[in-house]
Every structure is written in C-alpha cells, then in structure tokens.
Enzyme design. Sequence first.
Site, short mmCIF file in Angstrom:
data_model
loop_
_atom_site.label_atom_id
_atom_site.label_comp_id
_atom_site.label_asym_id
_atom_site.label_seq_id
_atom_site.Cartn_x
_atom_site.Cartn_y
_atom_site.Cartn_z
N GLU A 1 -26.10 81.46 61.06
CA GLU A 1 -25.02 81.81 61.98
C GLU A 1 -25.16 83.02 62.83
OE1 GLU A 1 -20.93 80.29 61.18
OE2 GLU A 1 -21.68 80.17 59.04
N LYS B 1 -16.87 71.04 67.43
CA LYS B 1 -15.51 71.14 67.20
C LYS B 1 -14.58 70.75 68.34
CE LYS B 1 -14.97 74.61 63.42
NZ LYS B 1 -14.54 75.93 62.88
N HIS C 1 -37.68 72.37 39.19
CA HIS C 1 -37.85 70.81 38.70
C HIS C 1 -37.92 70.09 40.11
CE1 HIS C 1 -37.20 71.99 34.74
NE2 HIS C 1 -36.31 72.76 35.12
C1 F6R Z 1 -18.11 80.78 61.67
C2 F6R Z 1 -18.23 80.11 60.50
C3 F6R Z 1 -17.97 78.87 60.35
C4 F6R Z 1 -16.35 78.35 60.05
C5 F6R Z 1 -16.25 77.10 59.99
C6 F6R Z 1 -14.67 76.53 59.27
O1 F6R Z 1 -17.95 82.16 61.85
O2 F6R Z 1 -18.53 81.05 59.70
O3 F6R Z 1 -18.81 78.41 59.29
O4 F6R Z 1 -16.05 79.29 58.94
O5 F6R Z 1 -16.52 76.32 60.96
O6 F6R Z 1 -13.89 77.09 60.39
P1 F6R Z 1 -12.75 78.06 59.65
O7 F6R Z 1 -13.28 79.24 58.83
O8 F6R Z 1 -11.88 78.50 60.80
O9 F6R Z 1 -11.64 77.08 58.83
#
Ligand code: F6R
Length: 370
Positions: free
Chosen positions: A238, A348, A254
């Site tokens: 990320e 998303k 393994h």
């Molecule tokens: C972004 C990140 C992502 C979010 C994940 C879930 O910095 O680390 O892995 O954490 O998409 O979103 P949240 O944390 O808002 O539920």
Amino acid sequence: MPRPIILDNLGEIKRIDKSDMLSFCVEASKHYGEAAKLAKTLQIDYPKPKTIIVAGMGGSAIGGELLKDWTRDRITTPIEVCRDYSLPAYADKKTLVFVVSYSGETEESLSVFLDALKRKCMIVCISSSGKLREFAEKLGVPSLLVPSGMAPRATLPYLFMPLPIALEKLHLVSDVSSEVSETIKVLKLVSDENVPGKPLNGNFSKTLASAVDGTVPVVYGYGIYRAAAQRFKTQFNENSKVPAKWEYFPELNHNEIVGWENAKELAEGFSLIFIRDPDESIEIQRRIEITKKLVHDEGLRVFEVWCKGKSVLARMCSVICVGDFASVYLAVLRGVDPTPVRTINVLKESLAKTGIKDAVIRELERSGEK
Ligand code: F6R
C-alpha cells in the site's frame, strides 16, 4: 546520481510523501501513547467471553492478527480474525466480537456487524466515523471513536491498542501499562534511528528500502512476528505500491523453500527479509540459519530485521516500525506518493454500485427499528 541518494534529500521526500505518511512513522511512539490513553476510555461491561473474534479488513484487521500473536502464550480464550462477510459458525452470545473499520464504511465489516447483532454476540465497534459508528450509537453497542482523517494503516496504534486494553478490562490479561510504556520508549529509539534526517549510511530502513528496490520483498516471520511479517508485506503493497509476499516459520520450511529451488533468474526478482530476535528459540534460530543458507545458495538476496525491546509488545512494534519506515522510503525511491490507495478506492466505488452494501445498511436500519 544513484537512486538511494534521494533518501537523504528531505525536500524531495516531502515532495513525494505529500500527505506526510513518514510523520506517522516518526511519531509512532506518541501515537501508541495516545492510543493507549484513548483505549482506556472504552466502556465495556461484558462477562468473560468463551471465544473472541476480531472482524475487519486490511489495515483494520491487522490489529487482530497482532492481538493473536500477543496473546498466544498468555490467554486460553481462542482468538480468530474474521476477514469476511459473516462470522464463523461457532459465534454466539458467548463470543466477543470486535468490529473494526477505520472508515466505518467497509462493506464486509458492516455485514459482519449485522451478523454479530443477529447472533447476539457481545460487540465492540472501533471506527473513526461512518455507518458503523452511526449504527453502534443508535443500537447502544459499546464503541470507540478513533481520530479521523488518516489512512487506516497509519492508525494502527489506535486500531490495535484498544484490543489488548479491552482484554485487560475483561480481566483476561493482566495490567498492560508497563508493556505499553516500554513500547513507547522502544519506538522512540527505533524512529530516532530511522528518521528522514538520519543519512542513508547508518539508517537501517533507508538501507533496506534501497536494497530491496526493484525486487519483490518477501518477509518471513514466526511466532510473535507472524502478523509483523504480514504488516511488512501490506505496507510494501500500500505504501510502496509493489507486489510483496509474507510467510512464517516453521510452515514455510514445508513448501515455500521448494519454490526457490532452481528459481535461477526468477530468484533475482525477490528479496528475502527475515525477522529476527536475539532471544529466538534454538529451534527457530537453527531453522532460520539453515533456511538462509539454502536460499542464499539459490541466488536470493537475504536481509534481516532485528527486534528491539524486552516485552512482546515492544518487540513486535519495533519491527513493524522498521517495516513502516522502509515501505515509505521505498515509495520515495520509486517516486510514488505512499498515502493514496487508488486501486482500493476504485474497487470500493465499483462495489458500491452493486447494491450489496446498501442492502446491508437497510437491514441494519430495520434492526434499529425493532
Ligand atoms: C488503507 C488500508 C486498507 C483499509 C481497508 C478497510 O489505508 O489500509 O487496507 O484498511 O480497505 O477499510 P477500513 O479500514 O476503512 O475498514
């Protein structure tokens, strides 16, 4: 000018790291202190649970993995991390479920929250805002509001610290304050050694970032460093925007190691990072040394990250801090801003159009009306 020199150019670092992700690494110790203070304000009045589940995704789930490692040798209550739409079949009213979502808007986390409500689990919500926060308040579910406006992965202290502190409140673990104090001290030391102002020569995270630059970092953990290895990997993904992998001992002995057999020119594309501890058990130490030699002979580059501190928490957090710094420095080397996660956001947005999350929200609304 060789690429690594960029890492000593503070102006250039600032230009690339627009949202100042590095400051979260630099101030890690301060954030752990504040997060512990905030976590203490959590109001929970539940009986001792039979099982514990930490539900969340990505940066909101890793705290659950760290909790698993941290509690492994100290509590008998089984802990599972649930990264899914629904809870495992055993979850019931004797299960404590932490629903963690930094944004409070993650589809899977809202769905699992609904599932936990239906199964009458003991629920604690952790978020900075969003629907999770809204419904927790509306339904009278204990919740902790963490500071908003950061990237979820940068708020690890705020998403992780409430978990051990909640267990302390439920008398499942003893007082964690001395471990937290040591962690704060150790993190200050680690960040002082890795700050942007500390030159490449003598700055371990900068050196590691430049050494793995151009390869796929593969992080090997074990025991209390299992989740730390995973965190390293996801931070490389990320922050640095590179593919990365993680595995853990002894399991990797393994299967994974066979993958390096005869990898030849493929091997050049990977760097192996071993998480080490001066107090690691003799079994693990021998395995690591033998594995290191085997993979080195196959032509792989091998690096080691040594933990600092005495307590489990301090040791885990110390290696995570090095990985966090290294991932941001690697982003700088690659000329990419560590903060934005464009692909996650695009995904998303596309998922939101499918209506699945809206259906979960409608069900949550109906459960509030009952
Ligand atoms: C972004 C990140 C992502 C979010 C994940 C879930 O910095 O680390 O892995 O954490 O998409 O979103 P949240 O944390 O808002 O539920």
